[in-house]
Design a protein around this motif. Structure first.
Motif, mmCIF file in Angstrom:
data_model
loop_
_atom_site.group_PDB
_atom_site.id
_atom_site.type_symbol
_atom_site.label_atom_id
_atom_site.label_comp_id
_atom_site.label_asym_id
_atom_site.label_seq_id
_atom_site.Cartn_x
_atom_site.Cartn_y
_atom_site.Cartn_z
ATOM 1 N N GLN A 242 0.708 -1.482 -0.086
ATOM 2 C CA GLN A 242 -0.316 -0.060 -0.009
ATOM 3 C C GLN A 242 0.715 1.382 0.306
ATOM 4 O OE1 GLN A 242 -2.446 -1.093 3.702
ATOM 5 N NE2 GLN A 242 -4.028 -1.414 2.268
ATOM 6 N N LEU A 243 2.068 1.296 0.509
ATOM 7 C CA LEU A 243 2.399 2.471 0.784
ATOM 8 C C LEU A 243 3.616 2.644 -0.989
ATOM 9 C CD1 LEU A 243 4.649 2.287 3.751
ATOM 10 C CD2 LEU A 243 3.264 3.676 3.132
ATOM 11 N N GLY A 244 3.451 1.917 -1.421
ATOM 12 C CA GLY A 244 4.153 2.425 -2.401
ATOM 13 C C GLY A 244 5.755 2.745 -2.709
ATOM 14 N N LEU A 245 6.260 2.400 -1.394
ATOM 15 C CA LEU A 245 8.091 2.469 -1.532
ATOM 16 C C LEU A 245 8.689 0.997 -1.539
ATOM 17 C CD1 LEU A 245 7.481 5.862 0.602
ATOM 18 C CD2 LEU A 245 8.090 5.575 -1.633
ATOM 19 N N GLU A 246 10.166 1.294 -1.848
ATOM 20 C CA GLU A 246 10.122 0.039 -1.764
ATOM 21 C C GLU A 246 11.161 0.105 -0.187
ATOM 22 O OE1 GLU A 246 14.469 -2.564 -3.182
ATOM 23 O OE2 GLU A 246 13.775 -0.916 -4.131
ATOM 24 N N ARG A 247 10.746 -0.817 0.488
ATOM 25 C CA ARG A 247 11.211 -0.982 2.201
ATOM 26 C C ARG A 247 13.247 -1.306 1.740
ATOM 27 N NH1 ARG A 247 11.531 -5.564 4.778
ATOM 28 N NH2 ARG A 247 9.699 -6.820 3.735
ATOM 29 N N ILE A 274 11.689 -4.893 13.299
ATOM 30 C CA ILE A 274 10.026 -3.675 13.522
ATOM 31 C C ILE A 274 10.389 -2.345 13.380
ATOM 32 C CG2 ILE A 274 8.664 -5.489 15.007
ATOM 33 C CD1 ILE A 274 9.492 -3.416 17.491
ATOM 34 N N ASP A 275 11.548 -2.151 12.829
ATOM 35 C CA ASP A 275 12.134 -0.329 12.880
ATOM 36 C C ASP A 275 12.337 -0.641 11.353
ATOM 37 O OD1 ASP A 275 12.726 1.101 15.024
ATOM 38 O OD2 ASP A 275 12.645 -1.057 16.106
ATOM 39 N N HIS A 276 11.816 0.104 10.418
ATOM 40 C CA HIS A 276 11.564 -0.158 8.692
ATOM 41 C C HIS A 276 12.088 1.473 8.096
ATOM 42 C CE1 HIS A 276 10.384 -4.190 9.446
ATOM 43 N NE2 HIS A 276 9.248 -3.733 9.424
ATOM 44 N N VAL A 277 12.340 1.603 7.444
ATOM 45 C CA VAL A 277 12.861 2.236 6.088
ATOM 46 C C VAL A 277 12.402 2.523 4.932
ATOM 47 C CG1 VAL A 277 14.484 4.062 5.660
ATOM 48 C CG2 VAL A 277 14.808 3.032 7.518
#
Length: 308
Positions: A242-247, A274-277
């Motif tokens: 849903q974010l449309g970004l690459e983790r 659990i901490d993501h960028v």
């Protein structure tokens, strides 16, 4: 001993079978956050139950171990198979630190010293408290959404600071700041979601995140936060889509940092990433690194990007 091993294998297999229901129900998704533990426990328990058990109990132990391994690997493998490619480290770089610093961090001076030594361009702090105050006191950083649970500190002055919405109980909102460099504008967002044991609250919070990001260009966007969910959960996979970004963080175990977390949960090593960028297509990944213990129950995560 054989019965204990078989019991552990059976419990692990059951947890992973129940977790498959997480495709449709967020409560059933809860066991999936612990997939590395249940997979290892199921496989080892099944092997030990087979080796030490009686002939009649061996097939059951082996079956439980095989089920746990198959379902567990099915959850874990996509995270590492899709690991983003890193590029050369030369040229212009952009460094971001994602850190749930703990509001009453008793090692705040040590945390500030380490953060400054990394020379980050942006710091996304959750529960910043005393660490945020000490960083701002250095005069090196601007702040977006100072009083938010997720705030953004930056060396470059923001063009705009879209302060987060007011919190309702335990309902932190996303904070957004806009910047510009020689290549044009870019956006940084910070967020903090509740624990997955409150799936309704989590869904509401994430809907608020999507609403705040709606209409903003994704190509040069960076989003970081404490998601309180692991990449092998179905809920985190839904966030990814849903974010449309690459983790850009893949399997970076960031919690707990201390052997006994602030909520008294003991751990020999971190076991929850659990901490993501996240970053858009306008950023190339250079490096991902986990920082040291700095007085919080979370490790900081340092991501180095390069503009495309």
């Amino acid at each position: 001993m054989a019965s204990i091993a078989t019991g552990l294998a059976a419990l692990s297999a059951l947890a992973l079978v129940v977790g498959q229901g997480g495709r449709f129900n967020d409560f059933l998704d809860l066991p999936n956050h612990f997939a590395p533990l249940t997979t290892a426990m199921g496989g080892l328990g099944g092997a030990a139950g087979w080796a030490l058990g009686r002939r009649r109990s061996r097939p059951f132990a082996a079956a439980c171990g095989i089920v746990a391994l198959l379902l567990g690997v099915g959850l874990l493998a996509p995270e590492y198979a899709a690991a983003p490619q890193t590029g050369p480290s030369g040229g212009e770089r952009f460094r971001i630190i994602q850190f749930n610093a703990l509001a009453d961090n008793r090692r705040a001076d040590e945390a500030v010293t380490w953060i400054r030594s990394q020379r980050p361009d942006v710091i996304v702090l959750e529960e910043g408290g005393v660490v945020r105050r000490k960083l701002l006191a250095t005069g090196d950083y601007y702040v977006a959404c100072r009083d938010c649970l997720a705030s953004i500190l930056s060396r470059r002055k923001p063009l705009s600071d879209n302060a987060a919405e007011p919190r309702v109980g335990w309902s932190p909102s996303v904070s957004v700041a806009s910047f510009a460099d020689a290549r044009g504008p870019y956006t940084v967002a910070g967020m903090h979601l509740a624990w997955p044991v409150r799936p309704r609250v989590n869904r509401e919070e994430f809907a608020r995140v999507l609403s705040r990001l709606d209409g903003l260009p994704r190509d040069r966007m960076i989003l970081a936060g404490d998601f309180n969910s692991t990449p092998w959960s179905f809920v985190q996979r839904r966030y990814d889509r849903q974010l449309g970004l690459e983790r850009r963080t893949r399997g970076v175990f960031s919690w707990p940092a201390e052997r006994v977390s602030h909520n008294r949960l003991p751990a020999l090593a971190p076991f929850l990433p659990i901490d993501h960028v996240y970053a858009g297509s306008g950023w190339r990944l250079v490096e991902v690194a986990r920082g040291p213990r700095l007085g919080s129950d979370h490790y900081p995560v340092l991501v180095t990007l390069a503009p495309v």
